[in-house]
Structures are given as C-alpha cells and as structure tokens.
Design a protein around this motif. Structure first.
Motif, PDB file in Angstrom:
ATOM      1  N   VAL A   6     -31.832   4.160 -23.757  1.00  0.00           N
ATOM      2  CA  VAL A   6     -31.568   4.085 -22.340  1.00  0.00           C
ATOM      3  C   VAL A   6     -30.071   3.903 -22.195  1.00  0.00           C
ATOM      4  O   VAL A   6     -29.545   2.845 -22.413  1.00  0.00           O
ATOM      5  CB  VAL A   6     -32.312   2.900 -21.686  1.00  0.00           C
ATOM      6  CG1 VAL A   6     -31.945   2.792 -20.225  1.00  0.00           C
ATOM      7  CG2 VAL A   6     -33.801   3.053 -21.860  1.00  0.00           C
ATOM      8  N   SER A   7     -29.374   4.961 -21.883  1.00  0.00           N
ATOM      9  CA  SER A   7     -27.932   4.877 -21.708  1.00  0.00           C
ATOM     10  C   SER A   7     -27.647   4.373 -20.320  1.00  0.00           C
ATOM     11  O   SER A   7     -27.846   5.065 -19.361  1.00  0.00           O
ATOM     12  CB  SER A   7     -27.295   6.253 -21.877  1.00  0.00           C
ATOM     13  OG  SER A   7     -27.323   6.649 -23.188  1.00  0.00           O
ATOM     14  N   LEU A   8     -27.164   3.210 -20.265  1.00  0.00           N
ATOM     15  CA  LEU A   8     -26.818   2.612 -18.997  1.00  0.00           C
ATOM     16  C   LEU A   8     -25.329   2.425 -19.041  1.00  0.00           C
ATOM     17  O   LEU A   8     -24.855   1.358 -19.253  1.00  0.00           O
ATOM     18  CB  LEU A   8     -27.531   1.293 -18.839  1.00  0.00           C
ATOM     19  CG  LEU A   8     -27.248   0.670 -17.503  1.00  0.00           C
ATOM     20  CD1 LEU A   8     -28.155   1.267 -16.458  1.00  0.00           C
ATOM     21  CD2 LEU A   8     -27.420  -0.783 -17.593  1.00  0.00           C
ATOM     22  N   PHE A  12     -27.256   0.625 -14.225  1.00  0.00           N
ATOM     23  CA  PHE A  12     -28.510   1.052 -14.748  1.00  0.00           C
ATOM     24  C   PHE A  12     -29.659   0.535 -13.962  1.00  0.00           C
ATOM     25  O   PHE A  12     -29.546  -0.385 -13.212  1.00  0.00           O
ATOM     26  CB  PHE A  12     -28.655   0.688 -16.207  1.00  0.00           C
ATOM     27  CG  PHE A  12     -29.190  -0.640 -16.469  1.00  0.00           C
ATOM     28  CD1 PHE A  12     -28.409  -1.609 -17.000  1.00  0.00           C
ATOM     29  CD2 PHE A  12     -30.491  -0.923 -16.187  1.00  0.00           C
ATOM     30  CE1 PHE A  12     -28.925  -2.836 -17.273  1.00  0.00           C
ATOM     31  CE2 PHE A  12     -31.002  -2.140 -16.453  1.00  0.00           C
ATOM     32  CZ  PHE A  12     -30.217  -3.101 -16.993  1.00  0.00           C
ATOM     33  N   THR A  14     -33.682   0.039 -14.909  1.00  0.00           N
ATOM     34  CA  THR A  14     -35.021   0.064 -15.440  1.00  0.00           C
ATOM     35  C   THR A  14     -35.640  -1.158 -14.832  1.00  0.00           C
ATOM     36  O   THR A  14     -35.745  -2.197 -15.434  1.00  0.00           O
ATOM     37  CB  THR A  14     -35.032   0.035 -16.964  1.00  0.00           C
ATOM     38  OG1 THR A  14     -34.487   1.255 -17.404  1.00  0.00           O
ATOM     39  CG2 THR A  14     -36.386  -0.123 -17.540  1.00  0.00           C
ATOM     40  N   GLU A  36     -32.755   0.873 -25.301  1.00  0.00           N
ATOM     41  CA  GLU A  36     -31.361   0.512 -25.490  1.00  0.00           C
ATOM     42  C   GLU A  36     -30.597   0.788 -24.208  1.00  0.00           C
ATOM     43  O   GLU A  36     -30.562   1.911 -23.724  1.00  0.00           O
ATOM     44  CB  GLU A  36     -30.781   1.338 -26.643  1.00  0.00           C
ATOM     45  CG  GLU A  36     -29.421   0.897 -27.089  1.00  0.00           C
ATOM     46  CD  GLU A  36     -28.997   1.642 -28.325  1.00  0.00           C
ATOM     47  OE1 GLU A  36     -28.370   2.705 -28.172  1.00  0.00           O
ATOM     48  OE2 GLU A  36     -29.313   1.160 -29.432  1.00  0.00           O
ATOM     49  N   LEU A  37     -29.980  -0.245 -23.666  1.00  0.00           N
ATOM     50  CA  LEU A  37     -29.189  -0.120 -22.449  1.00  0.00           C
ATOM     51  C   LEU A  37     -27.725   0.001 -22.824  1.00  0.00           C
ATOM     52  O   LEU A  37     -27.236  -0.747 -23.661  1.00  0.00           O
ATOM     53  CB  LEU A  37     -29.375  -1.343 -21.562  1.00  0.00           C
ATOM     54  CG  LEU A  37     -30.803  -1.671 -21.160  1.00  0.00           C
ATOM     55  CD1 LEU A  37     -30.834  -2.944 -20.353  1.00  0.00           C
ATOM     56  CD2 LEU A  37     -31.428  -0.527 -20.415  1.00  0.00           C
ATOM     57  N   ARG A  38     -27.041   0.943 -22.221  1.00  0.00           N
ATOM     58  CA  ARG A  38     -25.602   1.094 -22.413  1.00  0.00           C
ATOM     59  C   ARG A  38     -24.976   0.920 -21.038  1.00  0.00           C
ATOM     60  O   ARG A  38     -25.272   1.666 -20.129  1.00  0.00           O
ATOM     61  CB  ARG A  38     -25.264   2.440 -23.015  1.00  0.00           C
ATOM     62  CG  ARG A  38     -25.833   2.562 -24.407  1.00  0.00           C
ATOM     63  CD  ARG A  38     -25.625   3.936 -24.973  1.00  0.00           C
ATOM     64  NE  ARG A  38     -26.352   4.015 -26.214  1.00  0.00           N
ATOM     65  CZ  ARG A  38     -25.804   4.325 -27.365  1.00  0.00           C
ATOM     66  NH1 ARG A  38     -24.528   4.610 -27.434  1.00  0.00           N
ATOM     67  NH2 ARG A  38     -26.533   4.368 -28.452  1.00  0.00           N
ATOM     68  N   VAL A  39     -24.107  -0.071 -20.918  1.00  0.00           N
ATOM     69  CA  VAL A  39     -23.589  -0.478 -19.617  1.00  0.00           C
ATOM     70  C   VAL A  39     -22.073  -0.418 -19.577  1.00  0.00           C
ATOM     71  O   VAL A  39     -21.403  -0.751 -20.544  1.00  0.00           O
ATOM     72  CB  VAL A  39     -24.036  -1.922 -19.297  1.00  0.00           C
ATOM     73  CG1 VAL A  39     -23.668  -2.304 -17.889  1.00  0.00           C
ATOM     74  CG2 VAL A  39     -25.520  -2.071 -19.514  1.00  0.00           C
ATOM     75  N   VAL A  49     -30.610  -9.493 -18.317  1.00  0.00           N
ATOM     76  CA  VAL A  49     -31.667  -8.502 -18.488  1.00  0.00           C
ATOM     77  C   VAL A  49     -32.977  -9.205 -18.820  1.00  0.00           C
ATOM     78  O   VAL A  49     -33.044 -10.033 -19.732  1.00  0.00           O
ATOM     79  CB  VAL A  49     -31.314  -7.516 -19.627  1.00  0.00           C
ATOM     80  CG1 VAL A  49     -32.419  -6.479 -19.798  1.00  0.00           C
ATOM     81  CG2 VAL A  49     -29.972  -6.850 -19.362  1.00  0.00           C
ATOM     82  N   TRP A  51     -36.544  -8.042 -20.032  1.00  0.00           N
ATOM     83  CA  TRP A  51     -37.205  -6.872 -20.606  1.00  0.00           C
ATOM     84  C   TRP A  51     -38.680  -6.781 -20.237  1.00  0.00           C
ATOM     85  O   TRP A  51     -39.410  -5.963 -20.773  1.00  0.00           O
ATOM     86  CB  TRP A  51     -37.046  -6.874 -22.120  1.00  0.00           C
ATOM     87  CG  TRP A  51     -35.616  -6.766 -22.544  1.00  0.00           C
ATOM     88  CD1 TRP A  51     -34.789  -7.782 -22.913  1.00  0.00           C
ATOM     89  CD2 TRP A  51     -34.836  -5.576 -22.621  1.00  0.00           C
ATOM     90  NE1 TRP A  51     -33.545  -7.295 -23.208  1.00  0.00           N
ATOM     91  CE2 TRP A  51     -33.543  -5.940 -23.039  1.00  0.00           C
ATOM     92  CE3 TRP A  51     -35.098  -4.237 -22.361  1.00  0.00           C
ATOM     93  CZ2 TRP A  51     -32.526  -5.020 -23.209  1.00  0.00           C
ATOM     94  CZ3 TRP A  51     -34.084  -3.321 -22.538  1.00  0.00           C
ATOM     95  CH2 TRP A  51     -32.812  -3.708 -22.967  1.00  0.00           C
ATOM     96  N   ILE A  92     -30.005   6.545 -17.949  1.00  0.00           N
ATOM     97  CA  ILE A  92     -31.183   6.128 -18.699  1.00  0.00           C
ATOM     98  C   ILE A  92     -31.915   7.411 -19.082  1.00  0.00           C
ATOM     99  O   ILE A  92     -32.453   8.098 -18.229  1.00  0.00           O
ATOM    100  CB  ILE A  92     -32.130   5.257 -17.855  1.00  0.00           C
ATOM    101  CG1 ILE A  92     -31.433   3.993 -17.389  1.00  0.00           C
ATOM    102  CG2 ILE A  92     -33.369   4.921 -18.661  1.00  0.00           C
ATOM    103  CD1 ILE A  92     -32.291   3.139 -16.495  1.00  0.00           C
TER     104      ILE A  92
END
Length: 191
Positions: A6-8, A12, A14, A36-39, A49, A51, A92
């Motif tokens: 999950v590219s944040l 983002f 979710t 996987e979050l990318r922020v 976060v 989950w 995401i």
C-alpha cells in the motif's frame, strides 16, 4: 500470508480518520494480510495507524517517503489519525480496497489507487490533483471535470466505455488501454 503493498506516499486511506478530517477505505484483504503504507507529507507531522486491531501505532512523517508495514486486523480496515491537510501524495495499490473517502485530502496532488476493487470515487474536494491513477479497478465511471490541474490520468484495464476529459485542458498523458471504449474525444486537451 500474502504481502500487499500500500503506497501511501503522502496521503493515504485505508480507512483513514484524521483529527482534522477523515479518509476512509474499506478492504477485502484477509485478516493477517501484510499491508505496507508509504507516507509523505507537506510538513513534518505524526500520524497514528490502527491496522484494525484497536491499537494506534505512531509514525513520524516528513517530506521523505516513510514506510510502515502492518497486518490487517479483526475489523479488516485501517484507520489513520492525524492531519489530512498535511498529506499531499497518496497511493494505495493492490490492497483489495472496496471503498475510499478522500474528501478531506484537500491538498493531495497525486492520488494512486490502482489494482483495487473500487467501483466509484468522489474527487470533488480534491481540486489540486494533477496525477491520478485508478487502473485495474472494476469501475466504469469517474468524474474528473473539476480537476483543472490534471496532467496525468491512468484508467487502464477498468470497465470504462467512455470518459469525459473535455474540461482537463492540461491533460498531457492519458492511459485507457484494456477498456471497452469505442471512441475517446481529446480535442479539448492540447497538451
């Protein structure tokens, strides 16, 4: 257990609930799936976060990409708490997202939600978007008429029979392959 990225990158969703706004995303991913979050944010900020297990995990975010992995918990959603206006890039991908509310992400310029299960999205509050990726979703319509800054738009491998980009004069890149389109009018898109 499969890994879902999950590219944040900036903002983002979710199922993100921010102190000064809410971004919501439901997911069909299985409990225990890794996400996987990318922020990335405009200014240094801290988000938290959840989950889906009721525990908030803090994450410091700044202008560099910050990565945070986690496993989908009992609710099957992720909630992020923080200031939505600080986030400006959000993506995401391939996370089984079934719904998303990005209305409070008013400063987002890049929104990527490809490879999910979205059938609709409301972008009426995201007027700064200049890059939008919605590829590989079962959606057949999206209103981008209010996105005057839109330069890059990807809706490949969706279910679009048509898309109206007549009000997106800055649009320079449009990807529509894999859709059942019969024709596409880009006469108002000189870029």
């Amino acid at each position: 257990m499969k890994k879902i990225v999950v590219s944040l990158i900036g903002i983002f969703a979710t199922m993100m609930a921010f102190a000064q706004g809410t971004v919501f995303t439901g997911t069909s991913s299985a409990i225990g799936d890794t996400v996987e979050l990318r922020v990335r944010s405009i200014v240094p900020t801290t988000i938290e976060v959840d989950w889906g297990n009721g525990t908030r995990v803090p994450l410091d975010v700044d202008s560099a990409i910050t990565v945070m992995p986690g496993a989908i918990g009992g609710e099957g959603n992720i909630t992020v708490y923080g200031n939505a206006e600080d986030l400006w890039v959000f993506s995401i991908y391939d996370a089984g997202l079934t719904s998303v509310d990005v209305s409070d992400l008013v400063n987002v310029t890049c929104l990527g939600l490809g490879g999910n299960e979205l059938t609709e999205i409301d972008l009426s509050n995201n007027l700064k978007i200049d890059e939008l990726t919605l590829s590989d979703n079962p959606m057949s319509t999206v209103d981008v008429s209010m996105l005057e800054n839109l330069e890059y738009f990807v809706i490949s491998r969706c279910e679009f029979e048509s898309v109206d980009v007549s009000k997106n004069a800055k649009l320079g890149s449009l990807y529509v392959s894999g859709n059942p389109m019969k024709s596409l009018d880009v006469s108002n898109n000189p870029e």
